[in-house]
Design a protein around this motif. Structure first.
Motif, PDB file in Angstrom:
ATOM      1  N   UNK A  32       0.840  -1.197   0.000  1.00 24.59           N
ATOM      2  CA  UNK A  32       0.000   0.000   0.000  1.00 24.59           C
ATOM      3  C   UNK A  32       0.878   1.252   0.000  1.00 24.59           C
ATOM      4  N   UNK A  33       1.975   1.201   0.768  1.00 21.56           N
ATOM      5  CA  UNK A  33       2.905   2.335   0.806  1.00 21.56           C
ATOM      6  C   UNK A  33       3.539   2.575  -0.557  1.00 21.56           C
ATOM      7  N   UNK A  34       3.783   1.481  -1.299  1.00 21.40           N
ATOM      8  CA  UNK A  34       4.400   1.591  -2.621  1.00 21.40           C
ATOM      9  C   UNK A  34       3.389   1.937  -3.715  1.00 21.40           C
ATOM     10  N   UNK A  35       2.124   2.014  -3.344  1.00 27.25           N
ATOM     11  CA  UNK A  35       1.104   2.381  -4.322  1.00 27.25           C
ATOM     12  C   UNK A  35       0.582   1.228  -5.146  1.00 27.25           C
ATOM     13  N   UNK A  36       0.906  -0.006  -4.745  1.00 30.31           N
ATOM     14  CA  UNK A  36       0.454  -1.188  -5.483  1.00 30.31           C
ATOM     15  C   UNK A  36      -0.968  -1.563  -5.070  1.00 30.31           C
ATOM     16  N   UNK A  37      -1.275  -1.416  -3.790  1.00 29.71           N
ATOM     17  CA  UNK A  37      -2.605  -1.727  -3.260  1.00 29.71           C
ATOM     18  C   UNK A  37      -3.245  -0.471  -2.685  1.00 29.71           C
ATOM     19  N   UNK A  38      -4.579  -0.490  -2.664  1.00 30.50           N
ATOM     20  CA  UNK A  38      -5.304   0.631  -2.087  1.00 30.50           C
ATOM     21  C   UNK A  38      -5.901   0.270  -0.742  1.00 30.50           C
ATOM     22  N   UNK A  39      -6.795   1.138  -0.248  1.00 30.57           N
ATOM     23  CA  UNK A  39      -7.461   0.906   1.034  1.00 30.57           C
ATOM     24  C   UNK A  39      -8.648  -0.043   0.857  1.00 30.57           C
ATOM     25  N   UNK A  40      -9.037  -0.690   1.968  1.00 31.72           N
ATOM     26  CA  UNK A  40     -10.287  -1.433   1.974  1.00 31.72           C
ATOM     27  C   UNK A  40     -10.143  -2.942   1.985  1.00 31.72           C
ATOM     28  N   UNK A  41     -11.258  -3.606   2.349  1.00 30.68           N
ATOM     29  CA  UNK A  41     -11.284  -5.065   2.443  1.00 30.68           C
ATOM     30  C   UNK A  41     -11.060  -5.730   1.090  1.00 30.68           C
ATOM     31  N   UNK A  42     -11.574  -5.105   0.037  1.00 32.19           N
ATOM     32  CA  UNK A  42     -11.435  -5.695  -1.299  1.00 32.19           C
ATOM     33  C   UNK A  42      -9.964  -5.836  -1.681  1.00 32.19           C
ATOM     34  N   UNK A  43      -9.157  -4.843  -1.336  1.00 33.41           N
ATOM     35  CA  UNK A  43      -7.728  -4.884  -1.649  1.00 33.41           C
ATOM     36  C   UNK A  43      -7.016  -5.957  -0.820  1.00 33.41           C
ATOM     37  N   UNK A  44      -7.439  -6.090   0.439  1.00 33.00           N
ATOM     38  CA  UNK A  44      -6.852  -7.131   1.295  1.00 33.00           C
ATOM     39  C   UNK A  44      -7.177  -8.523   0.749  1.00 33.00           C
ATOM     40  N   UNK A  45      -8.420  -8.696   0.287  1.00 39.48           N
ATOM     41  CA  UNK A  45      -8.821  -9.986  -0.277  1.00 39.48           C
ATOM     42  C   UNK A  45      -8.054 -10.276  -1.566  1.00 39.48           C
ATOM     43  N   UNK A  46      -7.820  -9.230  -2.360  1.00 38.87           N
ATOM     44  CA  UNK A  46      -7.054  -9.401  -3.601  1.00 38.87           C
ATOM     45  C   UNK A  46      -5.633  -9.880  -3.293  1.00 38.87           C
ATOM     46  N   UNK A  47      -5.056  -9.310  -2.245  1.00 38.49           N
ATOM     47  CA  UNK A  47      -3.726  -9.732  -1.814  1.00 38.49           C
ATOM     48  C   UNK A  47      -3.755 -11.181  -1.336  1.00 38.49           C
ATOM     49  N   UNK A  48      -4.773 -11.528  -0.544  1.00 33.81           N
ATOM     50  CA  UNK A  48      -4.862 -12.883  -0.005  1.00 33.81           C
ATOM     51  C   UNK A  48      -5.006 -13.913  -1.125  1.00 33.81           C
TER      52      UNK A  48
END
Length: 358
Positions: A32-48
């Motif tokens: 997220x700090x590097x700008x690859x992921x955004x905020x929110x549960x959807x982004x966390x699920x995408x990572x998972x």
């Protein structure tokens, strides 16, 4: 495209982390700090989902299969899946070339060292081919005139390495006899490779010349970690009782040194004092042929037996932690010093014929 980018960024982050595990939470925060992921549960699920896919394909490893509650999983890169994609930083590359400078050129030609030198070439992306060649030749090693050299079999060293790290017994041929040994460590002394190992039957500690040893294979037998911990700091098995004494060298040995220089004239040196008249070096010595032959290579002007002051200095330096067999009793040190002098005289007697003919 976004999925591919995310996967590549995950692999990049885990490769930067080396062999350490990173939690899903830490991976998310960094991406997220590097700008690859955004905020929110959807982004966390995408990572998972991306991490799960990488795990299924064998590209990453997870720390635990039995997580409970909301505790995040820990991940690391499966290095075996990327044997040729790891790269060195410029700092690491300089460190490796410096390390290479401790290896004589003859030994750099050994087949067992070829993969390491090739790895430096392959991973050194900061240098072009000409710069790599210059770097390899500019970090050099000048051996002592009496330093030896002998070839060792790549296959034998590989089997010894596996036996040591897995603590397994090894079947070898040594001096025309086939025996079982428990390898503890390999060490290099005066141009020669030695293997410290326990005899498989008697459990007696022995030192083997690697050039005379041929390894055939590992057995299923393992030995306890206790053996390795007990003998890992041992080298030769012949008796070498340590003692404290001083040597005097000419003053010009340290004439070029400033106070901030850390100068060791001998590996076992624990104190040094120099003025315009002389250089005094406090040493841990050994009453053995090996130590005597090594010491007389220098321009030693005088030897001084151990004194009470030297014993106190050794206590202050806590030398017992480095040399467990060292005695801090003055009388014992004097006895060992006299044995050393006897060995020194014997050494010179053997060489009198040569000196007489000069």
């Amino acid at each position: 495209m976004k999925k591919i980018t995310l996967i590549l960024e995950i692999l990049k982050l885990l490769s930067e982390n080396g062999d350490r595990f990173l939690s899903t939470t830490d991976i998310y925060k960094e991406l997220k700090r590097r700008g690859v992921l955004g905020e929110g549960k959807a982004e966390r699920k995408r990572l998972q989902r991306a991490l799960s896919d990488l795990y299924k394909e064998g590209y990453v490893e997870k720390k635990s299969d039995n997580l409970r509650g909301k505790k995040p999983q820990d991940w690391k890169l499966n290095i075996e899946a990327f044997p040729y994609l790891i790269s060195y930083t410029e700092e690491e590359l300089i460190s490796l070339f410096t390390l290479v400078s401790f290896v004589p050129k003859k030994y750099r030609q050994l087949p067992i060292l070829e993969p390491a030198l090739n790895a430096i070439n392959r991973f050194g992306k900061f240098l072009d081919s000409e710069e790599k060649e210059i770097a390899k030749e500019s970090f050099d090693y000048l051996p002592l005139p009496v330093e030896r050299y002998n070839r060792v079999e790549k296959e034998t060293l590989e089997l010894i390495f596996k036996a040591i790290i897995q603590r397994r017994a090894l079947i070898v041929s040594y001096k025309s006899k086939q025996i079982k040994i428990l390898p503890i460590k390999i060490f290099h002394y005066n141009g020669t490779f030695y293997l410290l190992a326990l005899d498989g039957k008697t459990k007696k500690l022995r030192t083997f010349l690697v050039m005379m040893l041929k390894a055939y294979g590992l057995t299923e037998e393992t030995y306890p970690l206790f053996y390795w911990k007990r003998y890992k700091d041992t080298f030769f098995t012949f008796p070498e009782k340590p003692f404290i004494f001083k040597v005097e060298l000419p003053p010009d040995y340290t004439a070029y040194c400033r106070p901030e220089h850390e100068l060791y004239l001998y590996p076992t040196q624990f104190h040094l004092k120099s003025d315009k008249e002389k250089t005094l070096v406090w040493l841990v010595g050994y009453a053995s042929y090996r130590f005597v032959s090594w010491l007389i290579l220098d321009e030693v002007k005088a030897l001084y037996p151990p004194s009470e002051e030297d014993i106190e200095l050794a206590k202050q330096k806590r030398l017992k932690r480095i040399y467990p067999d060292l005695s801090l009793d003055l009388s014992k040190n004097l006895v060992r010093y006299r044995v050393f002098l006897k060995e020194l005289r014997r050494f010179f007697e053997v060489r009198k014929k040569l000196f007489k003919n000069l």
